[in-house]
Design an enzyme around this catalytic site. Structure first.
Site, short mmCIF file in Angstrom:
data_model
loop_
_atom_site.label_atom_id
_atom_site.label_comp_id
_atom_site.label_asym_id
_atom_site.label_seq_id
_atom_site.Cartn_x
_atom_site.Cartn_y
_atom_site.Cartn_z
N HIS A 80 8.03 1.49 -10.82
CA HIS A 80 6.88 1.01 -10.05
C HIS A 80 5.61 1.46 -10.72
O HIS A 80 5.55 2.54 -11.31
CB HIS A 80 6.93 1.55 -8.61
N ILE B 101 2.04 4.80 0.99
CA ILE B 101 1.99 5.43 2.31
C ILE B 101 1.13 6.70 2.30
O ILE B 101 0.66 7.14 3.36
CB ILE B 101 3.44 5.72 2.78
N ASN C 32 4.65 6.95 -13.38
CA ASN C 32 5.28 8.25 -13.51
C ASN C 32 6.69 8.06 -14.07
O ASN C 32 7.44 7.20 -13.60
CB ASN C 32 5.35 8.95 -12.16
N ARG D 18 0.83 -1.20 0.00
CA ARG D 18 0.00 0.00 0.00
C ARG D 18 0.87 1.25 0.00
O ARG D 18 1.85 1.33 0.74
CB ARG D 18 -0.93 0.01 1.23
P1 AMP Z 1 6.42 8.30 -7.67
O1 AMP Z 1 6.07 9.70 -7.30
O2 AMP Z 1 5.72 7.78 -8.88
O3 AMP Z 1 7.92 8.09 -7.72
O4 AMP Z 1 5.83 7.41 -6.50
C1 AMP Z 1 6.46 7.15 -5.29
C2 AMP Z 1 5.39 6.74 -4.33
O5 AMP Z 1 6.00 6.07 -3.25
C3 AMP Z 1 4.59 7.91 -3.73
O6 AMP Z 1 3.20 7.76 -4.07
C4 AMP Z 1 4.83 7.77 -2.23
O7 AMP Z 1 3.70 8.09 -1.45
C5 AMP Z 1 5.24 6.32 -2.10
N1 AMP Z 1 6.07 6.00 -0.97
C6 AMP Z 1 7.21 6.62 -0.57
N2 AMP Z 1 7.73 6.02 0.51
C7 AMP Z 1 6.90 4.99 0.81
C8 AMP Z 1 6.90 3.98 1.83
N3 AMP Z 1 7.86 3.90 2.78
N4 AMP Z 1 5.90 3.07 1.82
C9 AMP Z 1 4.92 3.13 0.88
N5 AMP Z 1 4.88 4.03 -0.10
C10 AMP Z 1 5.85 4.96 -0.14
#
Ligand code: AMP
Length: 118
Positions: free
Chosen positions: A103, A35, A90, A33
């Site tokens: 991702h 965060i 993204n 999930r």
């Molecule tokens: P992006 O902006 O496409 O690089 O997405 C990175 C995503 O990772 C964002 O939606 C963040 O909220 C998520 N994220 C960052 N750190 C964590 C974490 N420790 N656990 C879960 N999601 C995370």
């Protein structure tokens, strides 16, 4: 990853150094999930390899792994949001990418039309 680069936050989750709410875990892929969820269902589907910074690199170098991510997305959407979903990769800072370990964002659960932006 180069010898000097820090591991990404996702590599640290994969290695168990940082906790995450994991919903799927296989040989090559983990999903957990987000965060900071942006939808009723917001999962991240992440290949365990750190070789690819974005989906363009992944598609060019390991299309089977990209197809596996899509299959996992469908299965998780079936399990958690009635089988329908939005999949976002993204690609680049200017569109909001912050983690340069490829991702997919799997969004689900009553997303009205016209909600691509915030
Ligand atoms: P992006 O902006 O496409 O690089 O997405 C990175 C995503 O990772 C964002 O939606 C963040 O909220 C998520 N994220 C960052 N750190 C964590 C974490 N420790 N656990 C879960 N999601 C995370």
């Amino acid at each position: 990853m180069s010898a000097t680069a820090e591991p990404s936050i996702f590599t640290r989750i994969i290695q168990g150094e940082i906790p995450a709410d994991v919903v799927f875990d296989s040989e090559r892929i983990i999903a957990f999930r987000d965060i900071a969820p942006k939808a009723p269902l917001h999962l991240l589907i992440v290949p365990k390899t750190d070789r690819f910074a974005n989906v363009t690199e992944l598609a060019a170098e390991d299309p089977a792994l990209l197809a596996e991510i899509v299959a996992v997305a469908q299965n998780l959407a079936t399990e958690y949001s009635g089988g329908e979903y939005r999949l976002i990769f993204n690609t680049g800072r200017s569109v909001g990418q912050t983690v340069f370990h490829v991702h997919a964002h799997l969004l689900g659960g009553l997303l009205p039309e016209g909600t691509l932006g915030e």
